[in-house]
Design a protein around this motif. Sequence first.
Motif, mmCIF file in Angstrom:
data_model
loop_
_atom_site.group_PDB
_atom_site.id
_atom_site.type_symbol
_atom_site.label_atom_id
_atom_site.label_comp_id
_atom_site.label_asym_id
_atom_site.label_seq_id
_atom_site.Cartn_x
_atom_site.Cartn_y
_atom_site.Cartn_z
ATOM 1 N N VAL A 33 0.856 -1.187 0.000
ATOM 2 C CA VAL A 33 0.000 0.000 0.000
ATOM 3 C C VAL A 33 0.889 1.234 0.000
ATOM 4 C CG1 VAL A 33 -1.831 1.241 1.213
ATOM 5 C CG2 VAL A 33 -1.709 -1.257 1.364
ATOM 6 N N ILE A 34 0.571 2.196 -0.874
ATOM 7 C CA ILE A 34 1.320 3.460 -0.802
ATOM 8 C C ILE A 34 0.368 4.650 -0.721
ATOM 9 C CG2 ILE A 34 3.285 2.516 -2.111
ATOM 10 C CD1 ILE A 34 2.472 4.454 -4.380
ATOM 11 N N THR A 35 0.823 5.656 0.020
ATOM 12 C CA THR A 35 0.149 6.948 -0.038
ATOM 13 C C THR A 35 1.188 7.961 -0.468
ATOM 14 O OG1 THR A 35 -1.311 8.503 1.099
ATOM 15 C CG2 THR A 35 0.514 7.633 2.411
ATOM 16 N N VAL A 36 0.832 8.786 -1.429
ATOM 17 C CA VAL A 36 1.734 9.822 -1.921
ATOM 18 C C VAL A 36 1.276 11.141 -1.301
ATOM 19 C CG1 VAL A 36 2.650 10.975 -3.963
ATOM 20 C CG2 VAL A 36 2.054 8.536 -4.063
ATOM 21 N N TYR A 37 2.195 11.817 -0.628
ATOM 22 C CA TYR A 37 1.820 13.045 0.073
ATOM 23 C C TYR A 37 2.811 14.155 -0.269
ATOM 24 C CZ TYR A 37 5.700 12.123 3.225
ATOM 25 O OH TYR A 37 6.957 11.911 3.718
ATOM 26 N N GLY A 70 5.872 13.223 -2.709
ATOM 27 C CA GLY A 70 5.835 13.503 -4.140
ATOM 28 C C GLY A 70 4.588 14.286 -4.492
ATOM 29 N N ALA A 71 4.593 14.861 -5.695
ATOM 30 C CA ALA A 71 3.484 15.716 -6.102
ATOM 31 C C ALA A 71 2.574 15.041 -7.121
ATOM 32 C CB ALA A 71 4.033 17.015 -6.675
ATOM 33 N N ASN A 72 2.978 13.845 -7.551
ATOM 34 C CA ASN A 72 2.240 13.205 -8.640
ATOM 35 C C ASN A 72 1.924 11.740 -8.300
ATOM 36 O OD1 ASN A 72 1.412 12.061 -11.088
ATOM 37 N ND2 ASN A 72 2.652 13.501 -12.265
ATOM 38 N N PRO A 73 0.769 11.520 -7.627
ATOM 39 C CA PRO A 73 0.428 10.176 -7.158
ATOM 40 C C PRO A 73 0.372 9.131 -8.275
ATOM 41 C CG PRO A 73 -1.083 11.783 -6.228
ATOM 42 C CD PRO A 73 -0.247 12.511 -7.228
ATOM 43 N N SER A 74 -0.202 9.489 -9.422
ATOM 44 C CA SER A 74 -0.330 8.483 -10.487
ATOM 45 C C SER A 74 1.044 8.093 -11.004
ATOM 46 C CB SER A 74 -1.212 8.990 -11.629
ATOM 47 O OG SER A 74 -0.648 10.121 -12.232
ATOM 48 N N ARG A 75 1.945 9.070 -11.152
ATOM 49 C CA ARG A 75 3.288 8.739 -11.630
ATOM 50 C C ARG A 75 4.019 7.853 -10.622
ATOM 51 N NH1 ARG A 75 6.945 13.533 -13.192
ATOM 52 N NH2 ARG A 75 5.390 13.749 -14.819
ATOM 53 N N ALA A 76 3.865 8.161 -9.339
ATOM 54 C CA ALA A 76 4.520 7.339 -8.314
ATOM 55 C C ALA A 76 4.013 5.896 -8.383
ATOM 56 C CB ALA A 76 4.265 7.938 -6.931
ATOM 57 N N LEU A 77 2.694 5.727 -8.507
ATOM 58 C CA LEU A 77 2.121 4.373 -8.581
ATOM 59 C C LEU A 77 2.642 3.635 -9.808
ATOM 60 C CD1 LEU A 77 -1.529 5.266 -7.510
ATOM 61 C CD2 LEU A 77 -0.177 3.452 -6.446
ATOM 62 N N VAL A 78 2.640 4.307 -10.940
ATOM 63 C CA VAL A 78 3.075 3.676 -12.190
ATOM 64 C C VAL A 78 4.571 3.354 -12.146
ATOM 65 C CG1 VAL A 78 3.422 4.122 -14.663
ATOM 66 C CG2 VAL A 78 1.221 4.647 -13.586
ATOM 67 N N ASP A 79 5.383 4.281 -11.645
ATOM 68 C CA ASP A 79 6.840 4.050 -11.574
ATOM 69 C C ASP A 79 7.175 2.866 -10.676
ATOM 70 O OD1 ASP A 79 7.292 6.105 -13.288
ATOM 71 O OD2 ASP A 79 8.050 7.514 -11.781
ATOM 72 N N ILE A 80 6.526 2.799 -9.525
ATOM 73 C CA ILE A 80 6.792 1.694 -8.594
ATOM 74 C C ILE A 80 6.347 0.363 -9.212
ATOM 75 C CG2 ILE A 80 6.140 0.683 -6.356
ATOM 76 C CD1 ILE A 80 5.948 3.658 -5.372
ATOM 77 N N GLY A 105 -11.694 9.787 -11.033
ATOM 78 C CA GLY A 105 -10.751 10.855 -10.704
ATOM 79 C C GLY A 105 -9.537 10.863 -11.616
ATOM 80 N N SER A 106 -8.782 11.954 -11.534
ATOM 81 C CA SER A 106 -7.635 12.118 -12.444
ATOM 82 C C SER A 106 -6.523 11.120 -12.146
ATOM 83 C CB SER A 106 -7.104 13.549 -12.355
ATOM 84 O OG SER A 106 -6.680 13.842 -11.042
ATOM 85 N N VAL A 107 -6.353 10.753 -10.878
ATOM 86 C CA VAL A 107 -5.288 9.801 -10.531
ATOM 87 C C VAL A 107 -5.617 8.428 -11.115
ATOM 88 C CG1 VAL A 107 -4.088 8.616 -8.641
ATOM 89 C CG2 VAL A 107 -4.595 11.058 -8.451
ATOM 90 N N SER A 108 -6.835 7.949 -10.871
ATOM 91 C CA SER A 108 -7.180 6.616 -11.413
ATOM 92 C C SER A 108 -7.149 6.620 -12.942
ATOM 93 C CB SER A 108 -8.504 6.086 -10.862
ATOM 94 O OG SER A 108 -9.369 7.086 -10.506
ATOM 95 N N LYS A 109 -7.587 7.725 -13.541
ATOM 96 C CA LYS A 109 -7.554 7.835 -15.001
ATOM 97 C C LYS A 109 -6.123 7.711 -15.532
ATOM 98 C CE LYS A 109 -11.106 10.523 -16.595
ATOM 99 N NZ LYS A 109 -11.723 11.838 -16.826
#
Length: 124
Positions: A33-37, A70-80, A105-109
């Motif tokens: 599980v990750i949370t990006v803050y 980090g400032a970009n949750p979707s990028r963090a999820l994809v990179d990991i 939402g924009s992150v899931s998209k």
Amino acid sequence: MKILVGIDGSDHSLWALMEAVNIAKKISGAITVITVYTQGKEEEAERIRQKTLNYLKKEEVDNSFYAILGANPSRALVDIAKREHFDLIVVGSRGLGSATAFLVGSVSKQVVSKAPCDVLVVKK
Ligand SMILES: Nc1ncnc2c1ncn2[C@@H]1O[C@H](COP(=O)(O)OP(=O)(O)OP(=O)(O)O)[C@@H](O)[C@H]1O
Ligand SMILES: [Mg+2]
């Protein structure tokens, strides 16, 4: 099977986590599980960590939690997911955002369009 779950403290993301746990139990998968803050939101990230671990401790599933600055949750999820070869990313359809005009939402998209693996968008 390695499952990556994004959590932002919203009910939607908790539902996503519950769904990921159900899947992991069936297939003996492991959950990360990750949370990006962002800077200044450390306390919020810590609250999310406590809430997540409190839920996971009752479940018999291999799990770990990371708070990522980090400032970009979707990028963090994809990179990991790319770097650590995850098989599945699980996110909620919505999050903390209040733009209810959008169904997703924009992150899931962004995760759906950029992910290197399957993505499960949990709706409720
Ligand atoms: N900061 C974050 N860290 C980890 N996962 C996140 C984060 N933000 C969103 N997610 C994941 O993405 C899902 C959808 O959230 P998203 O942010 O796309 O929707 P929203 O907040 O309603 O819309 P928007 O942010 O575009 O206003 C959440 O349920 C969660 O699984
Ligand atoms: Mg959001």
